[in-house]
Design an enzyme around this catalytic site. Structure first.
Site, mmCIF file in Angstrom:
data_model
loop_
_atom_site.group_PDB
_atom_site.id
_atom_site.type_symbol
_atom_site.label_atom_id
_atom_site.label_comp_id
_atom_site.label_asym_id
_atom_site.label_seq_id
_atom_site.Cartn_x
_atom_site.Cartn_y
_atom_site.Cartn_z
ATOM 1 N N ASN A 8 0.787 -1.178 0.082
ATOM 2 C CA ASN A 8 0.175 -0.016 0.189
ATOM 3 C C ASN A 8 0.885 1.174 0.144
ATOM 4 O OD1 ASN A 8 -1.788 -2.025 2.091
ATOM 5 N ND2 ASN A 8 -2.751 -1.472 0.265
ATOM 6 N N ILE A 11 1.109 6.864 0.083
ATOM 7 C CA ILE A 11 0.376 5.874 0.751
ATOM 8 C C ILE A 11 -1.187 5.773 0.329
ATOM 9 C CG2 ILE A 11 -0.385 5.412 3.014
ATOM 10 C CD1 ILE A 11 1.611 7.432 4.055
ATOM 11 N N CYS A 12 -1.596 4.543 0.051
ATOM 12 C CA CYS A 12 -2.869 4.258 -0.430
ATOM 13 C C CYS A 12 -3.504 3.857 0.845
ATOM 14 C CB CYS A 12 -2.934 3.078 -1.278
ATOM 15 S SG CYS A 12 -4.575 2.599 -1.972
ATOM 16 N N LEU A 13 -4.314 4.906 1.337
ATOM 17 C CA LEU A 13 -5.001 4.947 2.673
ATOM 18 C C LEU A 13 -6.359 5.625 2.337
ATOM 19 C CD1 LEU A 13 -5.029 3.827 5.420
ATOM 20 C CD2 LEU A 13 -3.870 5.916 6.065
ATOM 21 N N ASP A 59 -6.395 -3.738 -1.881
ATOM 22 C CA ASP A 59 -6.647 -2.195 -2.428
ATOM 23 C C ASP A 59 -5.071 -1.819 -2.660
ATOM 24 O OD1 ASP A 59 -7.391 0.341 -3.528
ATOM 25 O OD2 ASP A 59 -7.589 1.137 -1.471
#
Length: 193
Positions: A123, A130-132, A163
């Protein structure tokens, strides 16, 4: 002063004042527009600066576990954060540095948070992005930088391969967990210690 000098002086000052008056008249609308936009920006800056100051006081008094954060220098909108790899995770023993950038629209828009330390994580990409969800579509003004840092720590403990930002690492996590964990530990040792 002679009459000619006096007339020249009067004539030049009246032409100068009429030029100034003409300049003032033509510039007046622009000044009003810029005052309005400056006023709006000042209110945003004021709102965001107050909120950021409050969060700085809160995080200084009661930092999230294994985290610290604060301004890089005099600019309240540019922070540096440190996250210690969570105990029991593949990142344990690592010290990870992050940059946090607040916009004048904060807290109505999320801060930009990026890893400065390289990390092997599905992520988090090689640029530190950052994939958040809470840093994007699920942002809420009720969230604070402390909650963001806690969410990032949680992501280090439990990544979200459903994701991913780095598909190959997510695939490895799901199909060959032992190799994934070995690589994550190796990167932590190499880049974060």
């Amino acid at each position: 002063m002679s009459d000619d000098d006096s007339r020249a002086s009067t004539s030049s000052s009246s032409s100068s004042s009429s030029n100034q008056q003409t300049e003032k008249e033509t510039n007046t609308p622009k000044k009003k527009e810029s005052k309005v936009s400056m006023s709006k920006n000042s209110k945003l800056l004021s709102t965001s600066a107050k909120r950021i100051q409050k969060e700085l006081a809160d995080i200084t008094l009661d930092p999230p576990p294994n985290c610290s954060a604060g301004p890089k220098g005099d600019n309240i909108y540019e922070w540096r954060s440190t996250i210690l790899g969570p105990p029991g995770s593949v990142y344990e023993g690592g010290v990870f540095f992050l940059d946090i950038t607040f916009t004048p629209e904060y807290p109505f828009k999320p801060p930009k948070v990026t890893f400065r330390t390289r990390i092997y994580h599905c992520n988090i990409n090689s640029q530190g992005v950052i994939c958040l969800d809470i840093l994007k579509d699920n942002w809420s003004p009720a969230l604070t930088i402390s909650k963001v840092l806690l969410s990032i720590c949680s992501l280090l403990t439990d990544c979200n391969p459903a994701d991913p930002l780095v598909g190959s690492i997510a695939t490895q996590y799901m199909t060959n967990r032992a190799e994934h964990d070995r690589m994550a530990r190796q990167w932590t040792k190499r880049y974060a210690t």
